[in-house]
Design a protein around this motif. Structure first.
Motif, PDB file in Angstrom:
ATOM      1  N   ALA A 145     -60.353   6.149 -48.569  1.00  0.00           N
ATOM      2  CA  ALA A 145     -60.180   6.415 -47.301  1.00  0.00           C
ATOM      3  C   ALA A 145     -59.005   5.508 -46.492  1.00  0.00           C
ATOM      4  O   ALA A 145     -58.019   5.867 -46.051  1.00  0.00           O
ATOM      5  N   GLY A 146     -58.948   4.311 -46.819  1.00  0.00           N
ATOM      6  CA  GLY A 146     -57.993   3.316 -46.509  1.00  0.00           C
ATOM      7  C   GLY A 146     -56.738   3.521 -47.119  1.00  0.00           C
ATOM      8  O   GLY A 146     -55.468   3.571 -46.164  1.00  0.00           O
ATOM      9  N   ILE A 147     -56.623   3.574 -48.499  1.00  0.00           N
ATOM     10  CA  ILE A 147     -55.410   4.141 -49.006  1.00  0.00           C
ATOM     11  C   ILE A 147     -55.037   5.321 -48.802  1.00  0.00           C
ATOM     12  O   ILE A 147     -53.583   5.561 -48.501  1.00  0.00           O
ATOM     13  N   GLY A 148     -55.872   6.299 -48.381  1.00  0.00           N
ATOM     14  CA  GLY A 148     -55.322   7.617 -47.860  1.00  0.00           C
ATOM     15  C   GLY A 148     -54.756   7.395 -46.462  1.00  0.00           C
ATOM     16  O   GLY A 148     -53.728   8.398 -46.158  1.00  0.00           O
ATOM     17  N   SER A 149     -55.121   6.582 -45.714  1.00  0.00           N
ATOM     18  CA  SER A 149     -54.644   6.657 -44.455  1.00  0.00           C
ATOM     19  C   SER A 149     -53.363   5.885 -44.459  1.00  0.00           C
ATOM     20  O   SER A 149     -52.717   5.945 -43.489  1.00  0.00           O
ATOM     21  N   THR A 150     -53.213   5.074 -45.251  1.00  0.00           N
ATOM     22  CA  THR A 150     -51.977   4.242 -45.499  1.00  0.00           C
ATOM     23  C   THR A 150     -50.784   4.878 -46.019  1.00  0.00           C
ATOM     24  O   THR A 150     -49.642   4.736 -45.643  1.00  0.00           O
ATOM     25  N   LEU A 151     -50.932   5.734 -46.974  1.00  0.00           N
ATOM     26  CA  LEU A 151     -49.815   6.294 -47.576  1.00  0.00           C
ATOM     27  C   LEU A 151     -49.886   7.767 -47.053  1.00  0.00           C
ATOM     28  O   LEU A 151     -50.530   8.544 -46.795  1.00  0.00           O
ATOM     29  N   ALA A 152     -48.578   8.082 -46.482  1.00  0.00           N
ATOM     30  CA  ALA A 152     -48.162   9.346 -45.943  1.00  0.00           C
ATOM     31  C   ALA A 152     -48.103  10.301 -46.720  1.00  0.00           C
ATOM     32  O   ALA A 152     -48.553  11.343 -46.404  1.00  0.00           O
ATOM     33  N   LEU A 153     -48.062  10.011 -48.078  1.00  0.00           N
ATOM     34  CA  LEU A 153     -48.023  10.923 -49.085  1.00  0.00           C
ATOM     35  C   LEU A 153     -49.277  11.627 -49.219  1.00  0.00           C
ATOM     36  O   LEU A 153     -49.472  13.062 -49.576  1.00  0.00           O
ATOM     37  N   CYS A 154     -50.337  10.808 -49.001  1.00  0.00           N
ATOM     38  CA  CYS A 154     -51.659  11.402 -49.317  1.00  0.00           C
ATOM     39  C   CYS A 154     -52.151  12.261 -48.020  1.00  0.00           C
ATOM     40  O   CYS A 154     -53.322  12.849 -47.957  1.00  0.00           O
ATOM     41  N   LYS A 155     -51.396  12.169 -46.871  1.00  0.00           N
ATOM     42  CA  LYS A 155     -51.959  12.923 -45.745  1.00  0.00           C
ATOM     43  C   LYS A 155     -51.505  14.412 -45.697  1.00  0.00           C
ATOM     44  O   LYS A 155     -52.089  15.268 -44.770  1.00  0.00           O
ATOM     45  N   GLY A 156     -50.877  14.832 -46.715  1.00  0.00           N
ATOM     46  CA  GLY A 156     -50.513  16.429 -46.699  1.00  0.00           C
ATOM     47  C   GLY A 156     -51.451  16.972 -47.767  1.00  0.00           C
ATOM     48  O   GLY A 156     -52.223  16.294 -48.474  1.00  0.00           O
ATOM     49  N   GLY A 157     -51.364  18.125 -47.557  1.00  0.00           N
ATOM     50  CA  GLY A 157     -52.674  19.135 -48.372  1.00  0.00           C
ATOM     51  C   GLY A 157     -52.291  19.329 -49.656  1.00  0.00           C
ATOM     52  O   GLY A 157     -53.038  19.406 -50.523  1.00  0.00           O
ATOM     53  N   ASN A 158     -51.139  18.801 -50.334  1.00  0.00           N
ATOM     54  CA  ASN A 158     -50.637  19.203 -51.586  1.00  0.00           C
ATOM     55  C   ASN A 158     -50.927  17.970 -52.536  1.00  0.00           C
ATOM     56  O   ASN A 158     -50.827  18.020 -53.897  1.00  0.00           O
ATOM     57  N   VAL A 159     -51.422  16.874 -52.101  1.00  0.00           N
ATOM     58  CA  VAL A 159     -51.656  15.387 -52.689  1.00  0.00           C
ATOM     59  C   VAL A 159     -53.089  14.919 -52.604  1.00  0.00           C
ATOM     60  O   VAL A 159     -53.326  14.867 -51.135  1.00  0.00           O
ATOM     61  N   THR A 160     -53.668  14.894 -53.572  1.00  0.00           N
ATOM     62  CA  THR A 160     -55.116  14.159 -53.216  1.00  0.00           C
ATOM     63  C   THR A 160     -54.883  12.829 -53.676  1.00  0.00           C
ATOM     64  O   THR A 160     -54.496  12.612 -55.076  1.00  0.00           O
ATOM     65  N   CYS A 161     -55.526  11.805 -53.080  1.00  0.00           N
ATOM     66  CA  CYS A 161     -55.330  10.455 -53.568  1.00  0.00           C
ATOM     67  C   CYS A 161     -56.835   9.895 -53.568  1.00  0.00           C
ATOM     68  O   CYS A 161     -57.596  10.269 -52.731  1.00  0.00           O
ATOM     69  N   GLU A 162     -56.922   8.992 -54.730  1.00  0.00           N
ATOM     70  CA  GLU A 162     -58.475   8.712 -54.843  1.00  0.00           C
ATOM     71  C   GLU A 162     -58.295   7.295 -55.663  1.00  0.00           C
ATOM     72  O   GLU A 162     -57.580   7.125 -56.444  1.00  0.00           O
ATOM     73  N   VAL A 163     -59.501   6.409 -55.126  1.00  0.00           N
ATOM     74  CA  VAL A 163     -59.210   5.135 -55.997  1.00  0.00           C
ATOM     75  C   VAL A 163     -60.327   5.388 -57.016  1.00  0.00           C
ATOM     76  O   VAL A 163     -61.594   5.556 -56.763  1.00  0.00           O
ATOM     77  N   THR A 164     -59.907   5.208 -58.203  1.00  0.00           N
ATOM     78  CA  THR A 164     -60.563   5.497 -59.406  1.00  0.00           C
ATOM     79  C   THR A 164     -61.149   4.318 -60.081  1.00  0.00           C
ATOM     80  O   THR A 164     -62.004   4.552 -61.027  1.00  0.00           O
TER      81      THR A 164
END
Length: 220
Positions: A145-164
């Motif tokens: 959640a923290g990385i997703g809110s930091t990266l503007a790239l992850c806020k769009g609907g086309n990119v999914t960000c996850e700490v693996t």
């Protein structure tokens, strides 16, 4: 000796920490990208770059991006209290071993000791609570959640960000435990230090006198 060891474990378990989380980006076209989030003591996350320079991720241009947060004040306060307690316990050990007769013959030594002990108990409570909150902030800033809110790239609907892959924070959790353990150890020591002061001696000596002043019941 116990005070030295618990203080060493407290600042040693967080002072040299370094960790890395791996973030996977799933792009809209099905391709994958990977980022590394490296963080370390004293956890000035706002100075840790997540993306360096202009990069292209998922066919989009991304500028330099830093992690969010700064827990340096809380962890440095925690480590500072631990170091002060370690040094004070070493000095106290030298006094007890070499100058115990001077310590017991003077009212100043025991009273000074009990006052300093009370202050250290309070400091351990404050710094351990502050570092526990600071550690939680580090965890929140480096999770999905923290990385997703930091990266503007992850806020769009086309990119999914996850700490693996998460960095192990076991030693950081242990440092918080040792912080509260130090508080309990110093608090228990405060009772024994208090028994060496004239305050405790006056309390003990006044009890028989108070008992002697009690009236004896009249004979029937």
């Amino acid at each position: 000796m116990t005070f030295c060891l618990t203080a060493i474990f407290a600042f040693g378990s967080c002072g040299g920490y370094s960790g890395k989380n791996i973030i996977s980006l799933v792009c809209g076209d099905g391709t994958n990208e990977t980022l590394d989030a490296n963080f370390h003591y004293p956890f000035r996350l706002s100075q840790v770059p997540l993306i360096v320079g202009n990069a292209t991720l998922c066919n989009r241009s991304v500028t330099t991006t830093y992690l969010v947060g700064d827990s340096a004040s809380s962890v440095e306060f925690f480590v500072g209290v631990a170091i002060v307690c370690f040094l004070y316990s070493m000095v106290a050990l030298l006094v007890y071993l070499g100058y115990m007769h001077v310590y017991k013959d003077s009212d100043f030594g025991p009273i000074f000791d009990v006052v300093i002990t009370a202050i250290l108990v309070f400091l351990w409570l404050v710094c351990s609570s502050a570092w526990a909150k600071g550690l939680q902030n580090v965890k929140d800033a480096t999770d999905t959640a923290g990385i997703g809110s930091t990266l503007a790239l992850c806020k769009g609907g086309n990119v999914t960000c996850e700490v693996t892959e998460f960095a192990s924070m076991r030693t950081l959790n242990i440092s918080v435990v040792f912080g509260y353990l130090n508080m309990l150890v110093w608090a228990s020591n405060g009772w024994f230090v208090y028994k060496e002061t004239r305050w405790h001696s006056l309390k003990i000596s006044s009890q028989p006198a108070a008992a002697g002043r009690q009236q004896v019941p009249a004979a029937m």
